[in-house]
Write a protein that holds these residues in place. Structure first.
Motif, PDB file in Angstrom:
ATOM      1  N   GLN A  77       0.852  -1.178   0.000  1.00 48.83           N
ATOM      2  CA  GLN A  77       0.000   0.000   0.000  1.00 48.83           C
ATOM      3  C   GLN A  77       0.894   1.236   0.000  1.00 48.83           C
ATOM      4  N   PHE A  78       0.491   2.236  -0.763  1.00 48.68           N
ATOM      5  CA  PHE A  78       1.332   3.408  -0.905  1.00 48.68           C
ATOM      6  C   PHE A  78       0.560   4.674  -0.545  1.00 48.68           C
ATOM      7  N   ALA A  79       1.271   5.621   0.038  1.00 54.36           N
ATOM      8  CA  ALA A  79       0.638   6.837   0.537  1.00 54.36           C
ATOM      9  C   ALA A  79       0.341   7.839  -0.564  1.00 54.36           C
ATOM     10  N   PHE A  80       1.019   7.709  -1.697  1.00 57.54           N
ATOM     11  CA  PHE A  80       0.860   8.691  -2.769  1.00 57.54           C
ATOM     12  C   PHE A  80       0.432   7.979  -4.054  1.00 57.54           C
ATOM     13  N   LYS A  81      -0.118   8.755  -4.978  1.00 53.27           N
ATOM     14  CA  LYS A  81      -0.629   8.192  -6.234  1.00 53.27           C
ATOM     15  C   LYS A  81      -0.169   9.057  -7.401  1.00 53.27           C
ATOM     16  N   PRO A  82      -0.235   8.530  -8.617  1.00 53.54           N
ATOM     17  CA  PRO A  82       0.119   9.350  -9.775  1.00 53.54           C
ATOM     18  C   PRO A  82      -0.701  10.631  -9.820  1.00 53.54           C
ATOM     19  N   GLY A  83      -0.029  11.718 -10.136  1.00 56.25           N
ATOM     20  CA  GLY A  83      -0.679  13.023 -10.171  1.00 56.25           C
ATOM     21  C   GLY A  83      -0.514  13.827  -8.898  1.00 56.25           C
ATOM     22  N   ASP A  84      -0.144  13.172  -7.781  1.00 60.53           N
ATOM     23  CA  ASP A  84       0.073  13.911  -6.530  1.00 60.53           C
ATOM     24  C   ASP A  84       1.257  14.865  -6.677  1.00 60.53           C
ATOM     25  N   GLU A  85       1.088  16.054  -6.130  1.00 60.58           N
ATOM     26  CA  GLU A  85       2.166  17.042  -6.099  1.00 60.58           C
ATOM     27  C   GLU A  85       2.900  16.904  -4.767  1.00 60.58           C
ATOM     28  N   VAL A  86       4.196  16.651  -4.831  1.00 64.82           N
ATOM     29  CA  VAL A  86       4.973  16.346  -3.636  1.00 64.82           C
ATOM     30  C   VAL A  86       6.241  17.198  -3.581  1.00 64.82           C
ATOM     31  N   TYR A  87       6.846  17.186  -2.413  1.00 62.30           N
ATOM     32  CA  TYR A  87       8.175  17.782  -2.283  1.00 62.30           C
ATOM     33  C   TYR A  87       8.967  16.970  -1.280  1.00 62.30           C
ATOM     34  N   ALA A  88      10.296  17.154  -1.296  1.00 56.21           N
ATOM     35  CA  ALA A  88      11.136  16.272  -0.485  1.00 56.21           C
ATOM     36  C   ALA A  88      12.578  16.759  -0.460  1.00 56.21           C
ATOM     37  N   LEU A  89      13.283  16.302   0.550  1.00 52.44           N
ATOM     38  CA  LEU A  89      14.744  16.214   0.530  1.00 52.44           C
ATOM     39  C   LEU A  89      15.040  14.768   0.166  1.00 52.44           C
ATOM     40  N   THR A  90      15.698  14.537  -0.953  1.00 56.88           N
ATOM     41  CA  THR A  90      15.927  13.167  -1.393  1.00 56.88           C
ATOM     42  C   THR A  90      17.281  12.657  -0.925  1.00 56.88           C
ATOM     43  N   THR A  91      17.438  11.352  -0.978  1.00 54.05           N
ATOM     44  CA  THR A  91      18.606  10.677  -0.431  1.00 54.05           C
ATOM     45  C   THR A  91      19.901  11.178  -1.060  1.00 54.05           C
ATOM     46  N   PHE A  92      20.889  11.484  -0.219  1.00 54.99           N
ATOM     47  CA  PHE A  92      22.141  12.066  -0.685  1.00 54.99           C
ATOM     48  C   PHE A  92      22.920  11.147  -1.623  1.00 54.99           C
ATOM     49  N   THR A  93      22.778   9.846  -1.451  1.00 58.26           N
ATOM     50  CA  THR A  93      23.612   8.917  -2.197  1.00 58.26           C
ATOM     51  C   THR A  93      23.052   8.592  -3.580  1.00 58.26           C
ATOM     52  N   TRP A  94      21.906   9.168  -3.942  1.00 58.73           N
ATOM     53  CA  TRP A  94      21.347   9.004  -5.273  1.00 58.73           C
ATOM     54  C   TRP A  94      21.656  10.249  -6.089  1.00 58.73           C
TER      55      TRP A  94
END
Length: 324
Positions: A77-94
């Motif tokens: 189960q996932f908290a977000f779906k296609p079309g959702d507008e999101v923001y984040a600090l993403t993982t440094f190693t990627w």
């Protein structure tokens, strides 16, 4: 797709725009969301950090604001779906987010504040999470929802910068008394963020100011966003039992031999992505209790000018690359 990539050593001069960079796919990361980048913010000296340089072809931009294209391919189960507008600090190693299509892990993501533009949202995550974790995870203050910090005093150096402006706002919302330092041109700006007292470092020596009455002017938490000699001075600004928190460099090597109050502790930490904490910031933003601050916006193709301004320092808020 387009992507800003680093082709040589850790300097802006080795960056170039690749118009045909490979798109990330679910096969590359089955647990990742695939996200269309709308904007990313740049962080000073990020190219010199060791963590984000693991990929063979590094991409800058740790902050992300974007729209979900697809959810992870693994079962669940996932908290977000296609079309959702999101923001984040993403993982440094990627790879970072200065690319048209990027990826994010669910634990990193939060819904984008409805009242912010893509560029404003991109300016928030790294800076706000750095300040949040400094104050409430490592600094011992109660988070804004409790507001139970009556009598606590917080000093934020470089209070008009990316982390500093969030340190001022979050400490204020948590009920602490806030003092900020900045240059002459930013005094009114920092006052507008909610600092009770703003000291122009060009006119007022912070140590002299505190020494007038350390009992009343000393601090329970010192959030130092500068490093160097300022970090040495920060130790002498803390009250008995206070904490000195460095986000620019570790405080311990800068501890002076004398003049430090009793039982002052130091903290050095690397900010970690957290969608849960970012959701608390979203709530403050949507209730207009805090505001995002964007210094300037550049099209992705103008990344060189953006990095040039970034490395010169003294920006008010974040410098953002626009992708949409």
């Amino acid at each position: 797709m387009r992507a800003v990539i680093r082709t040589g050593d850790k300097s802006p001069e080795t960056l170039t725009l690749d118009p045909h960079h490979p798109e990330p796919t679910s096969a590359d990361c089955p647990e990742c969301y695939i996200i269309r980048s709308k904007a990313t913010a740049l962080t000073r000296e990020e190219l010199t950090w060791p963590e984000p340089k693991s990929p063979d072809i590094p991409v800058p931009g740790l902050d992300l604001a974007g729209e979900i294209i697809s959810i992870p391919k693994k079962a669940g189960q996932f908290a977000f779906k296609p079309g959702d507008e999101v923001y984040a600090l993403t993982t440094f190693t990627w790879k970072g987010n200065a690319r048209d299509i990027t990826v994010g892990h669910e634990k990193e993501l939060a819904l984008k504040p409805k009242n912010l533009s893509w560029e404003e949202a991109a300016s928030v995550s790294l800076s706000a999470l750095s300040a949040y974790q400094a104050l409430f995870v490592h600094g011992g203050l109660a988070p804004p929802k409790s507001g139970n910090n009556s009598g606590k005093r917080v000093l934020v150096t470089a209070a008009s910068g990316g982390v500093g402006l969030w340190g001022v706002q979050l400490a204020r919302e948590a009920g602490a008394e806030v003092v900020g330092t900045c240059g002459t041109s930013n005094v009114d700006f920092v006052k507008g963020l909610g600092a009770e007292t703003v000291l122009d470092y060009k006119k007022t020596d912070i140590l002299e100011w505190v020494s007038v009455d350390r009992a009343s002017r000393g601090f329970d938490v010192v959030l130092d966003c500068i490093g160097g000699e300022n970090l040495t001075d920060a130790w002498k600004c803390a009250r008995n039992g206070g904490k000195v928190i460095g986000v620019a460099e570790p405080p311990d090597p800068k501890k002076p031999a004398d003049g430090v109050a009793q039982d002052v502790q130091s903290v050095w930490f690397i900010v970690t992505p957290s969608g849960v904490q970012l959701a608390e910031v979203t709530d403050l933003l949507e209730r207009n209790k805090c505001r995002a601050v964007v210094d300037s916006i550049y099209e992705l193709e103008n990344f060189e000018a953006a990095f040039d301004k970034l490395e010169k320092g003294h920006s008010k808020g974040k410098i953002v690359l626009k992708l949409h």
